[in-house]
Design a protein around this motif. Structure first.
Motif: not given
Length: 140
Positions: A55, A112, A115-118
């Motif tokens: 990310d 990251s 929002k993005y790193c699951s």
């Protein structure tokens, strides 16, 4: 998404990702492991690191930053009793590049994390305290 894990022998297991990639895992020495491969909990940390690093580099590239390297130092604490779950994870990004803007790196790390790193978000929702920090190394 799917994966398969097959017992090989003793405490050694082979995992195959849905995309066909193989990973070997070994149990810890206290459980009879022979230290021939990463432990499953180490794999979890490395997966978190890969997700977060991907990310940060991707966001920096999209924001036209001259990023040339990114290393992530991960430190984690686990409970002493079973199940030995993670309680704290510290992620420190060392980002190398030319004239990187601190605000851009800070934003990439925050995006990251939030929002993005699951993987990071999932562990945080499970009660793991995750901290993020960064440093910038100028490479002209």
């Amino acid at each position: 998404m799917q994966a398969r894990v097959k017992w090989v022998e003793d405490t050694i297991f082979m995992a195959e990702s849905g995309s066909g990639h193989l990973v070997i895992m070994d149990g810890p020495p206290e459980a009879g492991g022979k230290n021939l491969a990463a432990r499953p909990m180490e794999m979890l940390l490395m997966g978190l690191g890969g997700c977060s690093s991907f990310d940060v580099v991707s966001i920096l590239r999209k924001s036209r930053q001259d990023v040339r390297g990114c290393e992530l130092e991960i430190k984690a604490k686990r409970t002493d009793t079973e199940p030995k779950v993670f309680t704290e994870i510290d992620l420190h990004f060392v980002v190398t590049g030319s004239q990187l803007k601190e605000t851009a790196v800070k934003r990439a790390v925050e995006l990251s994390a939030e929002k993005y790193c699951s993987a990071s978000i999932m562990l945080g929702r499970a009660g793991v305290v995750i901290s993020h920090s960064f440093s910038i190394v100028e490479q002209g």
